[in-house]
Scaffold this active site. Structure first.
Site, mmCIF file in Angstrom:
data_model
loop_
_atom_site.group_PDB
_atom_site.id
_atom_site.type_symbol
_atom_site.label_atom_id
_atom_site.label_comp_id
_atom_site.label_asym_id
_atom_site.label_seq_id
_atom_site.Cartn_x
_atom_site.Cartn_y
_atom_site.Cartn_z
ATOM 1 N N CYS A 148 32.468 48.385 53.913
ATOM 2 C CA CYS A 148 31.487 49.350 53.389
ATOM 3 C C CYS A 148 30.403 49.720 54.385
ATOM 4 C CB CYS A 148 30.875 48.864 52.079
ATOM 5 S SG CYS A 148 29.909 47.364 52.244
ATOM 6 N N CYS A 185 34.215 49.934 49.928
ATOM 7 C CA CYS A 185 34.646 48.734 50.648
ATOM 8 C C CYS A 185 36.101 48.800 51.103
ATOM 9 C CB CYS A 185 34.421 47.502 49.773
ATOM 10 S SG CYS A 185 32.690 47.297 49.311
ATOM 11 N N LYS A 212 32.108 37.850 42.895
ATOM 12 C CA LYS A 212 31.075 38.793 43.313
ATOM 13 C C LYS A 212 30.930 39.870 42.246
ATOM 14 C CE LYS A 212 29.809 41.997 46.982
ATOM 15 N NZ LYS A 212 30.071 42.449 48.352
ATOM 16 N N ARG A 267 30.762 50.497 42.617
ATOM 17 C CA ARG A 267 31.737 49.476 42.995
ATOM 18 C C ARG A 267 32.352 48.754 41.794
ATOM 19 N NH1 ARG A 267 30.381 50.153 48.112
ATOM 20 N NH2 ARG A 267 28.569 49.264 49.135
ATOM 21 N N LYS A 312 27.967 35.228 43.757
ATOM 22 C CA LYS A 312 26.964 36.183 44.227
ATOM 23 C C LYS A 312 26.723 37.245 43.161
ATOM 24 C CE LYS A 312 26.547 39.693 47.688
ATOM 25 N NZ LYS A 312 27.278 40.591 48.496
ATOM 26 N N SER A 372 19.693 40.426 48.357
ATOM 27 C CA SER A 372 18.548 41.224 48.788
ATOM 28 C C SER A 372 17.579 41.550 47.653
ATOM 29 C CB SER A 372 19.043 42.509 49.445
ATOM 30 O OG SER A 372 19.904 43.217 48.569
ATOM 31 N N TYR A 424 17.704 35.117 52.601
ATOM 32 C CA TYR A 424 16.838 35.744 53.595
ATOM 33 C C TYR A 424 15.600 34.879 53.857
ATOM 34 C CZ TYR A 424 20.073 39.462 52.615
ATOM 35 O OH TYR A 424 21.249 40.166 52.461
HETATM 36 C C1 PBG Z 1 29.390 43.890 51.661
HETATM 37 C C2 PBG Z 1 28.266 43.071 51.176
HETATM 38 C C3 PBG Z 1 27.200 43.420 50.327
HETATM 39 C C4 PBG Z 1 26.374 42.314 50.268
HETATM 40 C C5 PBG Z 1 26.942 41.315 51.048
HETATM 41 N N1 PBG Z 1 28.116 41.794 51.576
HETATM 42 C C6 PBG Z 1 26.872 44.714 49.675
HETATM 43 C C7 PBG Z 1 27.639 45.228 48.534
HETATM 44 O O1 PBG Z 1 28.626 44.671 48.074
HETATM 45 O O2 PBG Z 1 27.243 46.329 48.118
HETATM 46 C C8 PBG Z 1 25.072 42.243 49.513
HETATM 47 C C9 PBG Z 1 24.105 41.236 49.997
HETATM 48 C C10 PBG Z 1 22.719 41.420 49.499
HETATM 49 O O3 PBG Z 1 22.426 42.223 48.596
HETATM 50 O O4 PBG Z 1 21.857 40.694 50.008
HETATM 51 N N2 PBG Z 1 30.262 44.342 50.693
#
Ligand code: PBG
Length: 322
Positions: free
Chosen positions: A121, A129, A194, A216, A247, A273, A312
């Site tokens: 992605c 992705c 995820k 997604r 996650k 994040s 982070y």
């Molecule tokens: C890649 C990926 C993402 C994150 C980690 N690997 C973004 C997503 O799936 O949109 C997010 C990590 C975060 O928000 O700190 N696919």
């Protein structure tokens, strides 16, 4: 009335509390996510993630070195390329931004574990992705590109491959490709569970990876589902994942606990994040005590069952725990 049990006896001062404490954090628990971008001398703060930066490779090396000297032993790298295309070719190019970043960090910094995030992605112009046809993200044709990406990361020196794209069969595809190329010793840390989460918003600003159409939810999981999380984890485990990740982290502590109880694998959790951004924002406003909330959330994630926490706050935590 005569009270026999008095839990407060063990809470009277910090020494006794430390003696009976069940969960403690060490710098070894953490993985520090970093974003590599093109250029030189670039250290561009991500607006919604104060304290996090898009770093050109020279600055990235300095950041890893500094973090390492403060006790951070593992990093996970994300690439932010200048050029994107429909097939995400920058993701598996030998001289792609991530491959160059891995090489530089492995060459310049001693004793640091480098994990490579494996997804398309950040490299596709549509922000999805995988490969897209007629508005659909294609599964099996994408697997081949993810496998190539994994091999290119291993060739660049990555110590662990972390596939995050949520295509079906991504672990076995990557495992087979790594083995075929002589990388059978390289572990896979799978983003096994995820969720399609709104908590990834700030990351997408950092990686410029917001999908240009749709979302997604056709490949990441529905936040309402827990049994399905067990199926996802089981599949990745069967396919040869070495570490299972959940996650985001704090909104999914029940899932972390369930994976912990069901699998004798190391469990990782990603404090994403949006989780970071919320704490930073409220901290800045003076509405919460950021330092204490940071400690409390990370303790909760570990207490739920995570052995490894991607956060982070990793560098701040290493400093804090020194
Ligand atoms: C890649 C990926 C993402 C994150 C980690 N690997 C973004 C997503 O799936 O949109 C997010 C990590 C975060 O928000 O700190 N696919």
């Amino acid at each position: 009335m005569k009270l026999i049990q008095r839990p407060r006896r063990l809470r009277r001062n910090e020494t006794i509390r430390a003696l009976v404490r069940e969960t403690s954090l060490t710098p070894d628990d953490f993985v520090y996510p970093l974003f590599a971008c093109e250029g030189e001398g670039v250290r561009r703060e991500i607006t919604s993630m104060p304290g996090c930066f898009n770093l050109s490779i020279d600055e990235l090396v300095r950041e890893v070195e500094a973090a390492r000297s403060e006790g951070v032993r593992s990093v996970i790298l994300f690439g932010v390329p200048d050029e994107k295309d429909a097939a995400g070719t920058g993701g598996y190019a030998e001289d792609g931004i991530t491959q160059r970043a891995i090489r530089a960090v492995k060459r310049e910094v001693r004793d640091v574990l480098v994990i490579a995030d494996n997804c398309l992605c950040e490299y596709t112009d549509h922000g999805h992705c995988g490969l897209v046809k007629d508005g659909e993200v294609l599964n099996d044709p994408t697997l081949e590109l993810l496998a190539r990406t994994a091999v290119s990361h291993a060739e660049a020196g990555a110590d662990i491959i972390a596939p995050s794209n949520m295509m079906d069969g991504f672990v076995i595809a990557i495992r087979s490709a790594l083995d075929d190329e002589g990388f059978e010793h390289i572990p896979i840390m799978s983003y096994a569970v995820k969720y399609a989460s709104a908590f990834y918003g700030p990351f997408r600003e950092a990686a410029q990876s917001t999908p240009q159409f749709g979302d997604r939810r056709g490949y990441q999981m529905d936040p309402a589902n827990a049994r399905e999380a067990m199926r996802e984890a089981e599949l990745d485990w069967q396919e040869g994942a070495d570490i299972l990740m959940v996650k985001p982290a704090l909104p999914y502590l029940d899932i972390i606990r369930a994976v912990r109880e069901r699998f004798d694998a190391p469990v990782a959790a990603y404090q994403v994040s949006g989780e970071y951004a919320m704490l930073k924002a409220a901290g800045k406003l003076g509405w919460i005590d950021e330092d204490r909330v940071m400690m409390e959330t990370l303790t909760a994630i570990k207490r739920a069952g995570a052995d490894i926490i991607l956060t982070y706050f990793a560098r701040e935590m290493a400093r804090r725990l020194a």
